[in-house]
Design a protein around this motif. Structure first.
Motif, short mmCIF file in Angstrom:
data_model
loop_
_atom_site.label_atom_id
_atom_site.label_comp_id
_atom_site.label_asym_id
_atom_site.label_seq_id
_atom_site.Cartn_x
_atom_site.Cartn_y
_atom_site.Cartn_z
N THR A 255 0.82 -1.21 0.00
CA THR A 255 0.00 0.00 0.00
C THR A 255 0.85 1.25 0.00
OG1 THR A 255 -1.80 -1.13 1.16
CG2 THR A 255 -1.78 1.27 1.24
N PHE A 256 1.86 1.29 0.85
CA PHE A 256 2.68 2.50 0.98
C PHE A 256 4.11 2.31 0.45
CE2 PHE A 256 -0.24 2.31 4.72
CZ PHE A 256 -1.09 3.33 4.33
N SER A 257 4.43 1.13 -0.02
CA SER A 257 5.83 0.82 -0.34
C SER A 257 6.38 1.62 -1.52
CB SER A 257 5.99 -0.68 -0.61
OG SER A 257 5.20 -1.06 -1.73
N LYS A 258 5.52 2.07 -2.43
CA LYS A 258 6.01 2.81 -3.60
C LYS A 258 6.10 4.32 -3.35
CE LYS A 258 6.14 -0.89 -6.15
NZ LYS A 258 5.19 -1.12 -7.24
N LEU A 259 5.69 4.75 -2.18
CA LEU A 259 5.68 6.19 -1.87
C LEU A 259 7.06 6.60 -1.36
CD1 LEU A 259 2.18 6.39 -0.13
CD2 LEU A 259 2.75 6.68 -2.55
N ARG A 260 7.99 6.72 -2.26
CA ARG A 260 9.40 6.87 -1.91
C ARG A 260 9.78 8.26 -1.43
NH1 ARG A 260 11.20 3.47 -7.27
NH2 ARG A 260 10.35 1.45 -6.57
N ARG A 261 8.81 9.18 -1.44
CA ARG A 261 9.07 10.52 -0.89
C ARG A 261 8.15 10.86 0.27
NH1 ARG A 261 10.13 14.27 -6.32
NH2 ARG A 261 11.61 12.85 -7.31
N LEU A 262 7.38 9.88 0.72
CA LEU A 262 6.42 10.13 1.78
C LEU A 262 7.12 10.51 3.09
CD1 LEU A 262 3.31 10.06 2.20
CD2 LEU A 262 3.64 7.78 3.21
N GLU A 263 6.69 11.63 3.67
CA GLU A 263 7.27 12.10 4.92
C GLU A 263 6.27 12.10 6.07
OE1 GLU A 263 8.72 15.99 4.08
OE2 GLU A 263 10.13 15.31 2.55
N TYR A 264 4.98 12.28 5.76
CA TYR A 264 3.96 12.40 6.81
C TYR A 264 2.80 11.46 6.47
CZ TYR A 264 0.76 14.56 10.15
OH TYR A 264 -0.11 14.78 11.20
N LEU A 265 2.47 10.57 7.41
CA LEU A 265 1.36 9.64 7.22
C LEU A 265 0.51 9.63 8.48
CD1 LEU A 265 -0.15 7.41 5.71
CD2 LEU A 265 1.53 5.76 6.58
N ASP A 266 -0.75 10.01 8.33
CA ASP A 266 -1.67 10.04 9.47
C ASP A 266 -2.75 8.98 9.28
OD1 ASP A 266 -3.36 10.59 11.58
OD2 ASP A 266 -3.23 12.77 11.35
N LEU A 267 -2.69 7.95 10.11
CA LEU A 267 -3.66 6.85 10.10
C LEU A 267 -4.41 6.79 11.43
CD1 LEU A 267 -1.40 4.18 8.39
CD2 LEU A 267 -3.51 5.09 7.43
N SER A 268 -4.41 7.85 12.17
CA SER A 268 -5.06 7.86 13.48
C SER A 268 -6.57 7.76 13.34
CB SER A 268 -4.68 9.14 14.24
OG SER A 268 -5.15 10.30 13.55
N HIS A 269 -7.21 7.35 14.43
CA HIS A 269 -8.68 7.25 14.46
C HIS A 269 -9.19 6.30 13.38
CE1 HIS A 269 -9.38 10.58 17.37
NE2 HIS A 269 -8.23 10.99 16.89
N ASN A 270 -8.59 5.11 13.31
CA ASN A 270 -9.07 4.05 12.45
C ASN A 270 -9.28 2.79 13.30
OD1 ASN A 270 -9.25 4.65 9.36
ND2 ASN A 270 -7.46 5.81 10.05
N GLN A 271 -9.23 1.63 12.68
CA GLN A 271 -9.48 0.38 13.41
C GLN A 271 -8.35 -0.61 13.19
OE1 GLN A 271 -13.44 -0.97 12.23
NE2 GLN A 271 -14.17 1.14 12.19
N LEU A 272 -7.13 -0.10 13.09
CA LEU A 272 -5.97 -0.95 12.85
C LEU A 272 -5.56 -1.69 14.12
CD1 LEU A 272 -3.84 1.58 10.76
CD2 LEU A 272 -5.31 -0.25 9.89
N ALA A 273 -5.22 -2.97 13.97
CA ALA A 273 -4.75 -3.76 15.10
C ALA A 273 -3.24 -3.95 15.06
CB ALA A 273 -5.45 -5.13 15.10
N ALA A 274 -2.61 -3.53 13.97
CA ALA A 274 -1.15 -3.67 13.84
C ALA A 274 -0.59 -2.49 13.07
CB ALA A 274 -0.81 -4.97 13.12
N VAL A 275 0.69 -2.25 13.25
CA VAL A 275 1.38 -1.23 12.47
C VAL A 275 1.41 -1.70 11.02
CG1 VAL A 275 3.58 -0.02 12.11
CG2 VAL A 275 2.78 -0.53 14.43
#
Length: 575
Positions: A255-275
């Motif tokens: 999902t995020f592996s091709k984002l080679r310049r990504l600096e900021y990722l906000d996944l807060s307030h979801n239902q994730l059980a793992a990083v």
């Protein structure tokens, strides 16, 4: 009227009030009291021949005598319900059209409304009543703002085939995935900012512009990022997905592996059980707060070696939630935030360069001699509202923290000051504990301490040992409120500027109470047991900088006489 154009400038690209917007549209405006040599609609302002400002005039009808030379037209904050094609088509030189905050509906916006505006670069139609987006916007467009409408559908040529388009704002609408055509941005290969937050999207839209640098998708209904949906967005630097319905099954290792310049990722307030897996090396900020994460697995963070801020507050991390050494590969980690979890110990073997460790509202009950030795560069340590008792805080627990500047132990079960406090401390917070005594030894050497909070404890003046304040030469703020003090403690630090003594049992303030604090600026004595004559007239002599004395909430109005040279504007308060 010219002011409204200046305010518009603040909303234009590059402005600090609208981060991410580019390309300012209005040039600098100058003041002039000379009669205008060009026509201008009644009540409007035309500081230049190419600029017309009709902001906030309660207009219900589009002005019919706008000069053909107009390049910048502001009609924001009116009550327009429609745009007449005949009037708008005359203004073929327009570069900027601001229709923000009107009552324009899709019925009042003809399909051909913008056909003749071949020079238009900036259009602002936010805060109107559009139910669908315009079917056609000019090819010359650079910025389009349709936020805060009721838009349910956009069309291929709304934003497609716009080679200069850089910023699109569609937040606060009613867009679902069905309302976004797969070719919505075809031929618009320069878009860097796209805001789709606060809509009704259920999955991440495909075919987003590959040029994107900032993508806002927060506050939707997204439960899935389809495989490959972000594979072309290799320029993306900021991705906002907070407040959605993402689960672990809605993401995969690519999902995020091709984002080679990504600096900021906000996944807060979801239902994730793992990083999430597959995080890129460039990532600097990862926000995972308010999910359901029970444990951080080492292999999930191994790729994100550039991470500097890891935010895990309000998850379900228990005693084994952060295994020893799991974060050690993150050598550049600056801040670890795990507020509101169930950790029972400070995580061991943390990255050596960690500067800020935020652990309040956990279940930490023990602080051993070596628990913090892996982080000698720590500058901020927050252990507030845990379960620390004095007997279970080792006397050498803080010895390795030579760079520590702020220590927060609020809301624990401490009955005495910890030993071995770092001498470089600037701020020490110990409020809401069970302190019954203060001795000089734990505070010895803290000659850089500027703020000390001891509020909400059980301190009495007789339990404050002689010389307790002696070495606190830099102390400026001392909070002793909500204790059991019967008078002002003697020999307070000379550098003190702010003294909180409210909600104690003080019934008398003697003439020598503040002799040691000539720089005092603010004194809080409210809610004590003071009466009309409880404060000696000489008590404030020599306090030339004193400008706040708060004595509200005492049994009687207290007479306070400030020194003759003290500032006159502030006042001393009574009940």
């Amino acid at each position: 009227m010219q002011l409204s154009l200046l305010l518009l400038l603040l909303l234009l690209p590059g402005s600090p009030t609208a981060p991410g917007m580019e390309d300012a549209a209005f040039p600098h405006l100058g003041e002039s009291s000379q009669p205008l040599p060009w026509a201008c609609p009644p009540r409007c302002s035309c500081p230049r021949a190419d600029m017309v400002d009709c902001d906030g005039l309660d207009l219900r009808v589009f002005p019919n005598n706008i000069t053909r030379a107009a390049q910048h037209l502001s009609l924001q904050n009116n009550q327009l319900q429609e745009l007449p094609y005949n009037e708008l088509s005359r203004l073929s030189d327009l570069r900027t059209l601001n229709l923000h905050n009107n009552l324009i509906s899709s019925e009042g916006l003809p399909d051909e409304a913008f056909e003749s505006l071949t020079q238009l670069q900036h259009i602002y139609v936010a805060h109107n009543k559009l139910s669908v987006a315009p079917q056609f916007l000019p090819r010359s467009l650079r910025v389009a703002d349709l936020a805060a409408n009721q838009v349910t559908e956009i069309f291929p040529l709304t934003f497609g085939e716009k080679p200069a388009l850089r910023s699109v704002y569609l937040h606060n609408n009613q867009l679902s995935n069905a309302g976004l055509p797969p070719d919505a941005f075809h031929g618009s290969e320069a878009v860097t900012t796209l805001s789709l937050s606060n809509n009704q999207l259920s999955y991440l839209p495909p075919s987003l512009p590959p040029s994107l640098e900032r993508l806002h998708l927060q506050n939707n209904l997204i439960s899935k990022v389809p495989r490959g949906a972000l594979s072309r967005q290799t320029h993306l630097r900021e991705l906002y997905l907070q407040h959605n319905q993402l689960t672990d099954s809605g993401l995969d290792a690519t999902t995020f592996s091709k984002l080679r310049r990504l600096e900021y990722l906000d996944l807060s307030h979801n239902q994730l059980a793992a990083v999430p897996a597959g995080l890129p090396r460039t990532l600097a900020v990862l926000h995972l707060g308010r999910n359901r994460i029970r444990q951080v697995e080492a292999d999930r963070l191994r790729g994100a070696r550039g991470l500097r801020y890891l935010l895990l507050q309000h998850n379900s991390l228990g005693a084994a939630g952060l295994p020893a050494g799991v974060l050690r590969p993150l050598r550049g980690l600056h801040t670890l935030h795990v507020y509101g979890n169930g950790l029972e110990r400070v995580p061991l073997a943390l990255p050596r360069r960690l500067r800020s460790l935020v652990l309040p509202h956990n279940r930490v009950a023990v602080l051993g001699a070596r628990d913090l030795t892996s982080t000698p560069g720590l500058a901020e340590l927050n252990l507030a509202y845990n379960r620390l008792a004095s007997a279970r805080v080792h006397r050498r627990a803080f010895r390795a923290l030579r760079a520590l500047r702020s220590l927060d132990l609020t809301g624990n079960q401490l009955t005495r000051l910890p030993s071995g406090l770092p001498i470089g401390l600037h701020t020490l917070r110990l409020q809401r504990n069970q302190l019954r005594a203060l001795e000089p030894e734990p505070l010895a050497g803290l000659d850089q301490l500027r703020e000390l909070s001891l509020a909400h404890n059980r301190l009495r003046v007789g339990d404050i040992g002689p010389g307790t304040w002696h070495e606190l030469q830099a102390l400026q703020v001392l909070d002793l409120s909500h204790n059991e003090l019967s008078f002002v403690p003697p020999d307070l630090p000379e550098a003190l500027e702010e003294l909180h003594l409210q909600s104690n049992r003080i019934s008398h303030v003697g003439p020598e109470a503040f002799l040691s604090t000539p720089g005092l600026r603010a004194l809080f004595l409210r809610a004590n047991r003071l009466h009309m004559t409880s404060i000696a007239p000489e008590a404030f002599l020599g306090l030339l900088h004193l400008h706040v004395v708060d004595t509200t909430g005492n049994p009687e109005q207290v007479l306070v006489q400030l020194p003759p040279t003290a500032p006159r504007r502030p006042r001393a308060w009574g009940p």
